[in-house]
Design an enzyme around this catalytic site. Structure first.
Site, PDB file in Angstrom:
ATOM      1  N   ASN A  99       0.877  -1.174   0.000  1.00 41.33           N
ATOM      2  CA  ASN A  99       0.000   0.000   0.000  1.00 41.33           C
ATOM      3  C   ASN A  99       0.910   1.219   0.000  1.00 41.33           C
ATOM      4  O   ASN A  99       1.707   1.391   0.919  1.00 41.33           O
ATOM      5  CB  ASN A  99      -0.880  -0.022   1.258  1.00 41.33           C
ATOM      6  CG  ASN A  99      -1.619   1.282   1.479  1.00 41.33           C
ATOM      7  OD1 ASN A  99      -1.912   2.001   0.538  1.00 41.33           O
ATOM      8  ND2 ASN A  99      -1.918   1.588   2.728  1.00 41.33           N
ATOM      9  N   GLY A 100       0.821   2.041  -1.035  1.00 39.73           N
ATOM     10  CA  GLY A 100       1.676   3.228  -1.111  1.00 39.73           C
ATOM     11  C   GLY A 100       2.213   3.409  -2.518  1.00 39.73           C
ATOM     12  O   GLY A 100       1.675   2.829  -3.465  1.00 39.73           O
ATOM     13  N   GLU A 485     -20.226  21.040   0.889  1.00 39.66           N
ATOM     14  CA  GLU A 485     -20.282  19.662   1.361  1.00 39.66           C
ATOM     15  C   GLU A 485     -21.477  18.918   0.738  1.00 39.66           C
ATOM     16  O   GLU A 485     -21.350  17.760   0.333  1.00 39.66           O
ATOM     17  CB  GLU A 485     -20.355  19.654   2.904  1.00 39.66           C
ATOM     18  CG  GLU A 485     -20.516  18.303   3.558  1.00 39.66           C
ATOM     19  CD  GLU A 485     -19.424  17.290   3.255  1.00 39.66           C
ATOM     20  OE1 GLU A 485     -18.408  17.651   2.632  1.00 39.66           O
ATOM     21  OE2 GLU A 485     -19.605  16.122   3.622  1.00 39.66           O
ATOM     22  N   LYS A 489     -21.101  15.577  -1.569  1.00 34.65           N
ATOM     23  CA  LYS A 489     -21.789  14.311  -1.258  1.00 34.65           C
ATOM     24  C   LYS A 489     -22.559  13.826  -2.494  1.00 34.65           C
ATOM     25  O   LYS A 489     -22.543  12.651  -2.821  1.00 34.65           O
ATOM     26  CB  LYS A 489     -22.777  14.468  -0.088  1.00 34.65           C
ATOM     27  CG  LYS A 489     -22.193  14.601   1.276  1.00 34.65           C
ATOM     28  CD  LYS A 489     -21.641  13.321   1.868  1.00 34.65           C
ATOM     29  CE  LYS A 489     -20.179  13.192   1.604  1.00 34.65           C
ATOM     30  NZ  LYS A 489     -19.249  13.822   2.503  1.00 34.65           N
ATOM     31  N   LYS A 607     -11.393   5.214   0.737  1.00 31.91           N
ATOM     32  CA  LYS A 607     -11.651   5.935   1.988  1.00 31.91           C
ATOM     33  C   LYS A 607     -10.448   6.729   2.482  1.00 31.91           C
ATOM     34  O   LYS A 607     -10.581   7.863   2.908  1.00 31.91           O
ATOM     35  CB  LYS A 607     -12.071   4.908   3.042  1.00 31.91           C
ATOM     36  CG  LYS A 607     -12.426   5.509   4.374  1.00 31.91           C
ATOM     37  CD  LYS A 607     -13.791   6.117   4.323  1.00 31.91           C
ATOM     38  CE  LYS A 607     -14.136   6.862   5.591  1.00 31.91           C
ATOM     39  NZ  LYS A 607     -15.152   7.887   5.330  1.00 31.91           N
TER      40      LYS A 607
HETATM   41  C1  F6R Z   1     -15.638  12.787   1.075  1.00 26.66           C
HETATM   42  C2  F6R Z   1     -14.492  12.281   1.783  1.00 26.66           C
HETATM   43  C3  F6R Z   1     -13.146  12.797   1.420  1.00 26.66           C
HETATM   44  C4  F6R Z   1     -12.280  12.932   2.686  1.00 26.66           C
HETATM   45  C5  F6R Z   1     -10.844  13.318   2.290  1.00 26.66           C
HETATM   46  C6  F6R Z   1      -9.973  13.560   3.515  1.00 26.66           C
HETATM   47  O1  F6R Z   1     -16.830  12.264   1.550  1.00 26.66           O
HETATM   48  O2  F6R Z   1     -14.621  11.432   2.631  1.00 26.66           O
HETATM   49  O3  F6R Z   1     -13.226  13.981   0.728  1.00 26.66           O
HETATM   50  O4  F6R Z   1     -12.839  13.895   3.514  1.00 26.66           O
HETATM   51  O5  F6R Z   1     -10.280  12.311   1.522  1.00 26.66           O
HETATM   52  O6  F6R Z   1      -9.869  12.395   4.292  1.00 26.66           O
HETATM   53  P1  F6R Z   1      -9.424  12.458   5.789  1.00 26.66           P
HETATM   54  O7  F6R Z   1     -10.464  13.184   6.548  1.00 26.66           O
HETATM   55  O8  F6R Z   1      -9.309  11.018   6.203  1.00 26.66           O
HETATM   56  O9  F6R Z   1      -8.108  13.163   5.839  1.00 26.66           O
END
Ligand code: F6R
Length: 612
Positions: A99-100, A485, A489, A607
């Site tokens: 991963n990376g 936002e 979404k 994610k």
């Molecule tokens: C949208 C979403 C992404 C994260 C972004 C930052 O629904 O989930 O835009 O907000 O990738 O991720 P984090 O908060 O984990 O740094």
């Protein structure tokens, strides 16, 4: 970004790996693969989801008690069977999952080609396993030494696991800037990108640090060394993660579960941090921040995506309530320019995962410039949480739906607590207003429950506009970031093009887009500038746009103008985003569902974005 999982023990490894991959699938779902060592190296990999891999291996007897698996979010090379992990060395003796990104894979590949290596995929990962093979061969090294030495030649980010057919009682793993957790069972060991595949087997874990190499053996024996082979002392932690927190329960999707969890997750976020009756807020690190930084020069908020939207709300909150100047930066931009950051600045990193590569890099840059780092993070023990000088976990619980919902409201809750407390301490809000905000904040969860009780209208509106190809979201003040936002979404889960704008900006361009086919979602709950937002709605209606307005209960004026209205309970203006975002999460959800989209795993997304 990519999920990795590995097992060494006494049980049949394949089902453990498949189950683990299903838990990690939110990190990437372009392809999935496993390698199982059972005398010989067996590799199965397939483009698509973990279920496609299961279908592919149907009827095949896969035994073996040492295995590893990978679910991919493609970076180098298209998402196809060949580019799927695990990758094999040229002699088919070693297998790797990664991963990376290996940034210098080009020169390494050229050098290996000159030594006779040939490659079957376009991935950087295959180059790394050939490098380990070459070093193992040339220097006659053990697997762990070959991995360690190879990594000294590599630039980039990685969490890797390597297995060797000729060394069937061992796994070697390493980490730099990509997460890796070791799970310690009674007579078995696990490795994974996060704790979710581990929690059903053991709650004893070690979060592997950057630059560490882990050697896993049978009977739960393991050793951690640094890149120079110095033995490291592991810090074993007890996981505070329950299995039902990572299952869908009665919901059809993780996203819907997480939307409904928000009253609870916000209560969890506020637990022990606020007491309106006694009139106090206690939030980690803030006293430090205030005591030492009465003269805070400025707050810089660095984040990406939805977290960046939460950061924008933070700007409004800190500036209005605490009168501290704030800049909100896309972490990816901040890190690549030459920003002016001084030791008087407080840099807040906002991140659900705590692993986002750009946010991590931006914070490292700020650290080098001497700023005080504060983390607002969901994932306990994550890289950003460990980097910062102080911080607060948002306690939203595991967020698995790729589209962020409860982490967003957790971030906004934490920022609200901080801004209210700083405002009071700095004397920029009077005690009466402080107490009123505390009382209101405590009521937010039950007000969200109220919104969640009547979702039929939102569903009806979703059905009405589900076939739109574009949508415009408008908001002013605290509701401008909510417009952004809401649009994000909708884009990410329903694939409808959507834009968020400050309502008054509409007439400077976007108004040209408005016709009878354009749904315009106006977040119109503002107490200040109410008349202005009414005028903006009039402007849309005059051009035949369909207006869906989010209004405060009892609003009569906008109801007469808009095509549809969705009511939310009233609250103090600075806290409005915590309520106004909820109907927008639901609206996107239902639209995506009507369009047959996979809400939990939208196309092309993952994610946790641990690549730049
Ligand atoms: C949208 C979403 C992404 C994260 C972004 C930052 O629904 O989930 O835009 O907000 O990738 O991720 P984090 O908060 O984990 O740094």
């Amino acid at each position: 970004m990519c999920g990795i999982v590995a097992y060494i023990g006494k049980k049949r490894a394949f089902p453990i790996i498949i189950n683990g991959l299903k838990r990690l699938e939110y990190r990437g779902y372009d392809s999935a693969g496993v390698a199982v060592l059972n005398g010989e190296m067996n590799v199965f990999k397939k483009k698509g989801k973990v279920n496609d891999l299961l279908e592919f291996t149907k009827g095949v007897k896969i035994d073996g008690t040492l295995a590893m698996g990978h679910t991919r979010w493609a970076t180098h090379g298209a998402p196809n069977d060949l580019n799927s992990h695990p990758h094999l060395s040229g002699n088919n003796r070693l297998a790797i999952i990664h991963n990376g990104i290996i940034e210098n894979y080009g020169p390494l590949k050229d050098a290996l080609k000159k030594l006779g290596h040939t490659f079957t995929s376009q991935t950087d990962t295959e180059v790394l396993v050939h490098l380990i093979e070459e070093i193992q061969k040339q220097d006659g090294l053990s697997l762990e030494d070959a991995v360690r030495v190879s990594l000294t030649k590599v630039e980039g980010a990685y969490a890797i696991v390597v297995m060797d057919q000729l060394d069937p009682n061992k796994l070697v793993a390493a980490r730099k800037a990509s997460p890796l957790v070791l799970g310690i069972g009674d007579d078995e060991l696990f490795l994974a990108s996060d704790a979710t595949p581990i929690v059903e087997h053991t709650n004893r874990v070690v979060y592997i640090n950057d630059g560490e190499v882990v050697i896993l053996k049978r009977n739960a024996e393991y050793q951690i060394v640094d890149i120079d082979n110095n033995i490291q002392t592991p810090f074993i932690q007890e996981l505070d993660l329950k299995i039902d927190a990572i299952e869908k329960g009665d919901f059809d999707s993780f996203m819907m579960k997480e939307i409904h969890e928000q009253p609870k997750s916000i209560r969890d976020c506020m637990r022990g941090r606020i007491n309106a009756a006694e009139g106090w807020i206690k939030i980690g690190g803030i006293s430090e921040l205030y005591k030492d930084r009465d003269d805070i020069g400025r707050i810089i908020i660095a984040a990406c995506g939805t977290s960046w939207h939460a950061g924008l709300i933070g700007e409004y909150l800190f500036e209005e309530l605490a009168r501290i100047p704030v800049e909100v930066e896309y972490a990816s931009e901040l890190r690549y320019r030459n920003p002016i950051i001084t030791p008087k600045d407080v840099v807040i990193g906002l991140s659900q995962s705590g692993e986002t590569a750009d946010t991590l890099a931006a914070l490292n840059l700020a650290k080098d410039k001497g700023a005080f780092l504060y983390g607002i993070i969901n994932s306990v023990g994550s890289s950003i949480a460990r980097l910062t000088n102080a911080g607060s976990y948002i306690h939203a619980g595991q967020e698995i739906g790729v589209a962020s919902t409860k982490a967003f409201t957790g971030q906004v809750t934490t920022l609200s607590l901080m801004a209210i407390e700083l405002g009071y301490k700095r004397g920029t809000i009077p005690k009466s207003y402080y107490l009123q905000l505390l009382k209101e904040l405590e009521q937010i969860p039950s007000k969200i429950e109220k919104i969640l009780e009547s979702t039929e209208k939102i569903k009806y509106i979703a059905a009405e506009i589900k076939d739109a190809t574009n949508a415009l979201y408008l908001g002013r003040g605290y509701n401008f970031p909510i417009a952004l936002e809401g649009a994000l979404k909708l884009k990410e889960i329903s694939y409808i093009h959507a834009e968020g704008y400050p309502a008054a900006e509409m007439k400077h361009g976007p108004i040209a887009l408005i016709d009878e086919n354009m749904p315009v979602i106006v977040i119109a709950t503002n107490q200040s500038a109410y008349d202005k937002i009414v005028s903006n709605i009039q402007e849309v209606k005059a051009r035949k746009g369909t207006v869906i307005a989010i209004v405060v209960e009892g609003d009569t004026e906008i109801k007469q103008l808009a095509d549809h209205t969705i009511e939310i309970p009233n609250t103090d203006e600075p806290l409005t985003p915590l309520l106004s975002v909820i109907p927008l999460q639901l609206l996107s959800y239902y639209i995506a569902e009507f369009r047959g989209c996979n809400v939990d795993q939208p196309r092309n997304l993952a994610k946790s974005v641990t690549v730049e």
